[in-house]
Design a protein around this motif. Sequence first.
Motif, PDB file in Angstrom:
ATOM      1  N   ASP A 103     -18.530  -1.302   0.937  1.00  0.00           N
ATOM      2  CA  ASP A 103     -19.700  -0.643   0.379  1.00  0.00           C
ATOM      3  C   ASP A 103     -20.198   0.497   1.266  1.00  0.00           C
ATOM      4  N   GLN A 104     -20.058   0.349   2.578  1.00  0.00           N
ATOM      5  CA  GLN A 104     -20.630   1.319   3.503  1.00  0.00           C
ATOM      6  C   GLN A 104     -19.724   2.518   3.782  1.00  0.00           C
ATOM      7  N   GLY A 105     -18.421   2.370   3.615  1.00  0.00           N
ATOM      8  CA  GLY A 105     -17.553   3.484   3.968  1.00  0.00           C
ATOM      9  C   GLY A 105     -16.147   3.366   3.427  1.00  0.00           C
ATOM     10  N   TRP A 106     -15.538   4.521   3.161  1.00  0.00           N
ATOM     11  CA  TRP A 106     -14.135   4.635   2.768  1.00  0.00           C
ATOM     12  C   TRP A 106     -13.432   5.397   3.889  1.00  0.00           C
ATOM     13  N   ARG A 107     -12.472   4.751   4.568  1.00  0.00           N
ATOM     14  CA  ARG A 107     -11.988   5.279   5.847  1.00  0.00           C
ATOM     15  C   ARG A 107     -10.587   5.884   5.839  1.00  0.00           C
ATOM     16  N   LEU A 108      -9.955   6.028   4.702  1.00  0.00           N
ATOM     17  CA  LEU A 108      -8.601   6.581   4.680  1.00  0.00           C
ATOM     18  C   LEU A 108      -8.526   7.730   3.683  1.00  0.00           C
ATOM     19  N   ALA A 109      -8.028   8.877   4.158  1.00  0.00           N
ATOM     20  CA  ALA A 109      -7.888  10.044   3.291  1.00  0.00           C
ATOM     21  C   ALA A 109      -6.868   9.773   2.192  1.00  0.00           C
ATOM     22  N   ILE A 110      -7.245  10.084   0.953  1.00  0.00           N
ATOM     23  CA  ILE A 110      -6.367   9.981  -0.202  1.00  0.00           C
ATOM     24  C   ILE A 110      -6.226  11.391  -0.771  1.00  0.00           C
TER      25      ILE A 110
ATOM     26  N   ASP B 183      -3.928  10.930  11.382  1.00  0.00           N
ATOM     27  CA  ASP B 183      -4.558   9.858  12.161  1.00  0.00           C
ATOM     28  C   ASP B 183      -3.937   8.509  11.826  1.00  0.00           C
ATOM     29  N   PHE B 184      -3.791   8.258  10.540  1.00  0.00           N
ATOM     30  CA  PHE B 184      -3.263   6.957  10.129  1.00  0.00           C
ATOM     31  C   PHE B 184      -1.802   6.815  10.534  1.00  0.00           C
ATOM     32  N   ALA B 185      -1.043   7.909  10.426  1.00  0.00           N
ATOM     33  CA  ALA B 185       0.355   7.870  10.859  1.00  0.00           C
ATOM     34  C   ALA B 185       0.448   7.569  12.352  1.00  0.00           C
TER      35      ALA B 185
ATOM     36  N   HIS C 178       1.945   3.914  16.569  1.00  0.00           N
ATOM     37  CA  HIS C 178       1.573   3.222  17.802  1.00  0.00           C
ATOM     38  C   HIS C 178       1.765   1.719  17.646  1.00  0.00           C
ATOM     39  N   ALA C 179       1.382   1.197  16.482  1.00  0.00           N
ATOM     40  CA  ALA C 179       1.561  -0.225  16.222  1.00  0.00           C
ATOM     41  C   ALA C 179       3.034  -0.608  16.200  1.00  0.00           C
ATOM     42  N   ALA C 180       3.843   0.181  15.506  1.00  0.00           N
ATOM     43  CA  ALA C 180       5.269  -0.136  15.385  1.00  0.00           C
ATOM     44  C   ALA C 180       5.950  -0.178  16.744  1.00  0.00           C
ATOM     45  N   ALA C 181       5.534   0.709  17.645  1.00  0.00           N
ATOM     46  CA  ALA C 181       6.123   0.720  18.984  1.00  0.00           C
ATOM     47  C   ALA C 181       5.790  -0.548  19.753  1.00  0.00           C
ATOM     48  N   ARG C 182       4.787  -1.282  19.290  1.00  0.00           N
ATOM     49  CA  ARG C 182       4.394  -2.546  19.908  1.00  0.00           C
ATOM     50  C   ARG C 182       4.727  -3.729  18.998  1.00  0.00           C
ATOM     51  N   PHE C 183       5.605  -3.485  18.020  1.00  0.00           N
ATOM     52  CA  PHE C 183       6.076  -4.512  17.090  1.00  0.00           C
ATOM     53  C   PHE C 183       4.906  -5.167  16.361  1.00  0.00           C
TER      54      PHE C 183
ATOM     55  N   ASP D  16      -3.454   5.717  -8.067  1.00  0.00           N
ATOM     56  CA  ASP D  16      -3.336   6.799  -7.082  1.00  0.00           C
ATOM     57  C   ASP D  16      -3.532   6.270  -5.666  1.00  0.00           C
ATOM     58  N   VAL D  17      -4.562   5.452  -5.481  1.00  0.00           N
ATOM     59  CA  VAL D  17      -4.884   4.949  -4.145  1.00  0.00           C
ATOM     60  C   VAL D  17      -3.781   4.034  -3.617  1.00  0.00           C
ATOM     61  N   ILE D  18      -3.378   3.062  -4.416  1.00  0.00           N
ATOM     62  CA  ILE D  18      -2.362   2.108  -3.958  1.00  0.00           C
ATOM     63  C   ILE D  18      -1.044   2.819  -3.677  1.00  0.00           C
ATOM     64  N   ARG D  19      -0.690   3.761  -4.529  1.00  0.00           N
ATOM     65  CA  ARG D  19       0.554   4.518  -4.299  1.00  0.00           C
ATOM     66  C   ARG D  19       0.507   5.245  -2.958  1.00  0.00           C
ATOM     67  N   GLU D  20      -0.578   5.948  -2.675  1.00  0.00           N
ATOM     68  CA  GLU D  20      -0.648   6.712  -1.426  1.00  0.00           C
ATOM     69  C   GLU D  20      -0.732   5.803  -0.203  1.00  0.00           C
ATOM     70  N   VAL D  21      -1.481   4.719  -0.310  1.00  0.00           N
ATOM     71  CA  VAL D  21      -1.566   3.788   0.821  1.00  0.00           C
ATOM     72  C   VAL D  21      -0.204   3.149   1.087  1.00  0.00           C
ATOM     73  N   ALA D  22       0.501   2.774   0.028  1.00  0.00           N
ATOM     74  CA  ALA D  22       1.831   2.182   0.184  1.00  0.00           C
ATOM     75  C   ALA D  22       2.793   3.170   0.840  1.00  0.00           C
ATOM     76  N   GLU D  23       2.687   4.433   0.461  1.00  0.00           N
ATOM     77  CA  GLU D  23       3.566   5.455   1.041  1.00  0.00           C
ATOM     78  C   GLU D  23       3.316   5.634   2.533  1.00  0.00           C
ATOM     79  N   GLN D  24       2.100   5.410   2.970  1.00  0.00           N
ATOM     80  CA  GLN D  24       1.744   5.643   4.371  1.00  0.00           C
ATOM     81  C   GLN D  24       1.946   4.415   5.257  1.00  0.00           C
ATOM     82  N   THR D  25       2.285   3.286   4.647  1.00  0.00           N
ATOM     83  CA  THR D  25       2.357   2.036   5.395  1.00  0.00           C
ATOM     84  C   THR D  25       3.737   1.407   5.243  1.00  0.00           C
ATOM     85  N   PRO D  26       4.554   1.389   6.301  1.00  0.00           N
ATOM     86  CA  PRO D  26       5.918   0.856   6.177  1.00  0.00           C
ATOM     87  C   PRO D  26       6.012  -0.663   6.116  1.00  0.00           C
TER      88      PRO D  26
END
Length: 512
Positions: A196-203, A230-232, A237-242, A298-308
């Motif tokens: 409710d307070q914020g949307w934090r990922l660019a679409i 930013d999200f990439a 960074h996460a992937a490099a730490r498994f 639109d949102v789910i498609r873009e989020v899925a594309e950005q998240t391996p």
Amino acid sequence: MRHPTGSILPLPTEQHVPAGAPPFILTSASRIYATDAVASVSTYLATILRKSTGFSVPVVTAEGVGSAAGTGNNDQSGHDITLLLDSDDKAEVGDEGYVLETSANGALITAPTAAGLFYGVQSLRQLFPAELEEHSVQSRAWEAIATSIVDRPRFRYRGAMLDVARHFFDATEVCAFLDDLALFKINVLHLHLTDDQGWRLAIESRPELAEVGGANEVDGGPGGFYSRDDFARIVEHAAARFITIVPEIDVPGHTNAALSALPELNPSGKAAAPYTGTEVGFSSLDTSSETTWAFLDDVIREVAEQTPGPWLHFGGDESHATDPADYREFVARASRLVASHGKIPVAWHEAGISTDLAPGTVGQYWSFLIPENDSAERALSFVRQGGSLILSPADVAYLDMTYDESSPIGLSWAAGSTSVQEAYEWEPTNILPDAASAILGIEAPLWTETVRSRADIDYLVFPRLLAVAEIAWSVAPSESTRRAWSDFAARLEAFGPRFDALGIRPGGTVST
């Protein structure tokens, strides 16, 4: 006090410490031997060792690295570290386990995968003095006790959650948090990206979501959002730490930020007013509107594309403003939408009211150790539909709970405060015994209604996350295992100087 096992957290599956054996000593002549196949792990270890020791610690990459510490390569010495991929270990330690041996002859980590080697590195770090974690050169002897460890995780999914919607934390802060998670063999970071307070990922197809919906936070702060870059950066960074990033787009409730950014999502055609409070359950998407479903696609498609990673969380909790029949149909369709974009759907356990979820949908249980209302039945519904469960019982695993009445921040709605001992002394298989075999893993969420800074994160997360991490990694307590509160408390007390070296100021102590 130094714990005799080297204060390793979480507790290894098996560890032997030979009496009187001389330690492994890291010196200015020490090197890391590894193949190119695990270059990311060897470079990661070298970076950690260099910053505090001042040693050059070169990485020697070559095929045919020795099969035992100090052997197999004429150039290796008793001061070297060897990282070795060995498929023969898989039968004993699985895909993520490892074998670690340290002695006066050197240090050797073997594992069937690079992930296993990485987790072995985390245990090796903890065998060295706490000053290894400092970010400036320290002058001291760098010794690790002689020991032999065979280790493997209990659960596949070992998670933490960070709510960046109530209060926003930028990519640099999230990456620093990932560094801390890695030390404790956490392999999932669930990011609660919308509320409710914020949307934090660019679409890209809906820029107003972040530009307008991301401009607020609890108490009226400036908010913020992650650009695609930013999200990439976070994902990389996460992937490099498994660590796998699990993004959450919370629908159909907890959606006021979206409703304030996109007027067309509202039946009136007028944008909702921005919200900076902390109450829940008042917002809802129009579940029958095809405008809503075009937006979600639109949102789910873009989020899925950005998240391996394999999972995408679509929320589903506290949708009190959604008609129950509409909610049941909505979560079923939303789960299938997520699956259509190649991801395994994850939802909070309320969504289990639907019996038409996409096959394999994962339920995240957030009720109590003793389930309330119909939470157990809804959680079991996921299992009946071919899915699995992530357990996050709020009264012991929610990191935003206060430690006790003196805690300056935190909440207490989940059966009061949660001490470190309470965060440790619970057994996942006891919550829903009929679904014990369907437990995918454990997650410790941090909701941020009262969390405004990185120091606040550290205060609430540590040391309770270490308790949950040990439940997720280490074998269940029994007469034949060593995992017990008294032993954990001793290791946690010995870990105190390492928190100091890491720059972490934990909020709880062993007594709380």
